[in-house]
Design a protein around this motif. Sequence first.
Motif, PDB file in Angstrom:
ATOM      1  N   ASN A  82       0.446  -0.822  -0.232  1.00 36.41           N
ATOM      2  CA  ASN A  82       0.000  -0.421   0.047  1.00 36.41           C
ATOM      3  C   ASN A  82       0.986   1.504   0.032  1.00 36.41           C
ATOM      4  OD1 ASN A  82      -2.671  -0.919   0.409  1.00 36.41           O
ATOM      5  ND2 ASN A  82      -2.017  -2.631   2.163  1.00 36.41           N
ATOM      6  N   ALA A  83       0.480   2.426   0.087  1.00 39.91           N
ATOM      7  CA  ALA A  83       0.764   3.233  -0.073  1.00 39.91           C
ATOM      8  C   ALA A  83       1.170   4.349   1.370  1.00 39.91           C
ATOM      9  CB  ALA A  83      -0.164   5.191   0.036  1.00 39.91           C
TER      10      ALA A  83
ATOM     11  N   PHE B 173       8.338  -0.309  -2.107  1.00 44.42           N
ATOM     12  CA  PHE B 173       9.279  -1.577  -3.095  1.00 44.42           C
ATOM     13  C   PHE B 173       9.746  -2.451  -1.850  1.00 44.42           C
ATOM     14  CE2 PHE B 173      12.004   0.549   0.499  1.00 44.42           C
ATOM     15  CZ  PHE B 173      12.672  -0.061   0.971  1.00 44.42           C
ATOM     16  N   LYS B 174      10.029  -3.526  -2.419  1.00 48.07           N
ATOM     17  CA  LYS B 174      10.034  -4.537  -1.497  1.00 48.07           C
ATOM     18  C   LYS B 174      11.256  -5.497  -2.626  1.00 48.07           C
ATOM     19  CE  LYS B 174       7.999  -8.745  -2.045  1.00 48.07           C
ATOM     20  NZ  LYS B 174       7.211  -9.888  -1.140  1.00 48.07           N
ATOM     21  N   LEU B 175      12.383  -5.707  -1.552  1.00 48.95           N
ATOM     22  CA  LEU B 175      13.665  -6.750  -2.330  1.00 48.95           C
ATOM     23  C   LEU B 175      13.929  -7.529  -1.705  1.00 48.95           C
ATOM     24  CD1 LEU B 175      16.581  -5.448  -0.408  1.00 48.95           C
ATOM     25  CD2 LEU B 175      16.039  -3.837  -1.652  1.00 48.95           C
ATOM     26  N   CYS B 176      14.994  -8.717  -1.849  1.00 48.36           N
ATOM     27  CA  CYS B 176      14.821  -9.855  -1.176  1.00 48.36           C
ATOM     28  C   CYS B 176      16.426  -9.654  -1.503  1.00 48.36           C
ATOM     29  CB  CYS B 176      14.596 -11.292  -1.808  1.00 48.36           C
ATOM     30  SG  CYS B 176      12.400 -11.231  -1.920  1.00 48.36           S
ATOM     31  N   TYR B 177      16.949 -10.348   0.008  1.00 46.52           N
ATOM     32  CA  TYR B 177      19.018 -10.386  -0.348  1.00 46.52           C
ATOM     33  C   TYR B 177      18.940 -11.474   0.107  1.00 46.52           C
ATOM     34  CZ  TYR B 177      17.514  -9.711   4.985  1.00 46.52           C
ATOM     35  OH  TYR B 177      17.489  -9.800   6.745  1.00 46.52           O
ATOM     36  N   SER B 178      20.545 -12.365  -0.198  1.00 42.11           N
ATOM     37  CA  SER B 178      20.553 -13.619  -0.169  1.00 42.11           C
ATOM     38  C   SER B 178      21.481 -13.466  -0.141  1.00 42.11           C
ATOM     39  CB  SER B 178      20.259 -14.526  -1.054  1.00 42.11           C
ATOM     40  OG  SER B 178      20.498 -13.910  -1.391  1.00 42.11           O
ATOM     41  N   LEU B 179      23.105 -14.492   0.484  1.00 41.59           N
ATOM     42  CA  LEU B 179      24.053 -14.597   0.386  1.00 41.59           C
ATOM     43  C   LEU B 179      24.648 -14.761  -0.644  1.00 41.59           C
ATOM     44  CD1 LEU B 179      25.709 -15.361   4.327  1.00 41.59           C
ATOM     45  CD2 LEU B 179      25.661 -13.480   2.966  1.00 41.59           C
ATOM     46  N   VAL B 180      25.791 -14.359  -1.362  1.00 38.60           N
ATOM     47  CA  VAL B 180      26.735 -15.300  -2.140  1.00 38.60           C
ATOM     48  C   VAL B 180      27.958 -15.247  -1.997  1.00 38.60           C
ATOM     49  CG1 VAL B 180      27.470 -14.732  -4.587  1.00 38.60           C
ATOM     50  CG2 VAL B 180      25.131 -12.953  -4.158  1.00 38.60           C
ATOM     51  N   ASN B 181      28.292 -16.824  -2.099  1.00 39.61           N
ATOM     52  CA  ASN B 181      29.708 -16.787  -1.901  1.00 39.61           C
ATOM     53  C   ASN B 181      31.056 -16.833  -2.687  1.00 39.61           C
ATOM     54  OD1 ASN B 181      29.066 -18.725   0.392  1.00 39.61           O
ATOM     55  ND2 ASN B 181      27.230 -19.744  -0.120  1.00 39.61           N
ATOM     56  N   ASP B 182      31.149 -15.700  -2.722  1.00 44.91           N
ATOM     57  CA  ASP B 182      32.872 -15.503  -3.653  1.00 44.91           C
ATOM     58  C   ASP B 182      33.480 -14.161  -2.685  1.00 44.91           C
ATOM     59  OD1 ASP B 182      31.477 -16.921  -5.680  1.00 44.91           O
ATOM     60  OD2 ASP B 182      30.223 -15.297  -6.608  1.00 44.91           O
ATOM     61  N   PRO B 183      33.850 -14.235  -3.332  1.00 44.61           N
ATOM     62  CA  PRO B 183      35.140 -13.426  -2.192  1.00 44.61           C
ATOM     63  C   PRO B 183      34.620 -12.100  -2.656  1.00 44.61           C
ATOM     64  CG  PRO B 183      36.736 -14.128  -3.349  1.00 44.61           C
ATOM     65  CD  PRO B 183      35.199 -15.071  -3.944  1.00 44.61           C
ATOM     66  N   PRO B 184      34.598 -10.990  -1.826  1.00 46.27           N
ATOM     67  CA  PRO B 184      34.349  -9.272  -2.499  1.00 46.27           C
ATOM     68  C   PRO B 184      35.162  -8.802  -3.719  1.00 46.27           C
ATOM     69  CG  PRO B 184      34.550  -9.285  -0.426  1.00 46.27           C
ATOM     70  CD  PRO B 184      34.876 -10.890  -0.684  1.00 46.27           C
ATOM     71  N   LEU B 185      34.953  -7.747  -4.145  1.00 49.53           N
ATOM     72  CA  LEU B 185      35.597  -7.429  -5.032  1.00 49.53           C
ATOM     73  C   LEU B 185      36.661  -5.748  -5.125  1.00 49.53           C
ATOM     74  CD1 LEU B 185      33.732  -8.397  -8.684  1.00 49.53           C
ATOM     75  CD2 LEU B 185      35.822 -10.117  -7.115  1.00 49.53           C
ATOM     76  N   LEU B 186      37.620  -6.441  -4.280  1.00 51.46           N
ATOM     77  CA  LEU B 186      37.773  -5.006  -3.770  1.00 51.46           C
ATOM     78  C   LEU B 186      38.990  -4.278  -4.514  1.00 51.46           C
ATOM     79  CD1 LEU B 186      38.609  -5.618  -0.003  1.00 51.46           C
ATOM     80  CD2 LEU B 186      36.896  -4.128  -0.890  1.00 51.46           C
TER      81      LEU B 186
END
Length: 199
Positions: free
Chosen positions: A15-16, A106-119
């Motif tokens: 809803n608003a 808005f709605k978003l879903c988050y999840s983990l990615v098992n990759d090293p951060p791209l620093l």
Amino acid sequence: MVTGGGQIHSPRYPNAYPRNLLLSWKLMSTPHTRILLEFDGQFGLEEPENNVCRYDFVEVEDISETTTIIWGRWCGRKAPRAITSRTNHIRITFKSDDYFVAKPGFKLCYSLVNDPPLLSFTHWEVVTAVSEVTEAPLSVDDLDDVIAGFSTVEEILKHLNPQTWQQDLNSIYTHPNYYIARSYYSDRKHKGEYGKCLQ
């Protein structure tokens, strides 16, 4: 600390949403992981003004020890595409002003990615170098005003990254399937349907 999947959404979704909000969520995962954000296709915030999301918007930032990279600021009816963070720390900000509101928010879903951060990502290093020599970084509102003063993407790139603007411009046209994170906003339009979050 993010250890699995979850959801973030605007208040009262679908809803608003209320007026005069400034909400921020910080997601941090364990080292050597990244965070995947997927926006629901049922997306609706106040429309942009002159293609700039000034009033109601959701914004995503990638955070490291030395700098913050803004993936984008979105409003209107087009849901952002999926985002995989470059580090294990991400911030989502939602703002609404005291005038018009929209729905569903808005709605978003988050999840983990098992990759090293791209620093070591090349463009991250460029932004970090620029950040290190900046004595007083612009606030979000000041940066928004600066970018609103340009009429083309080329002008924005030349202003923000005089050394690499041509390379950045080429990246936009040669890699249309993904967006290279930079320290500016982009009101991107994306095609495709996005499914609802899996529970």
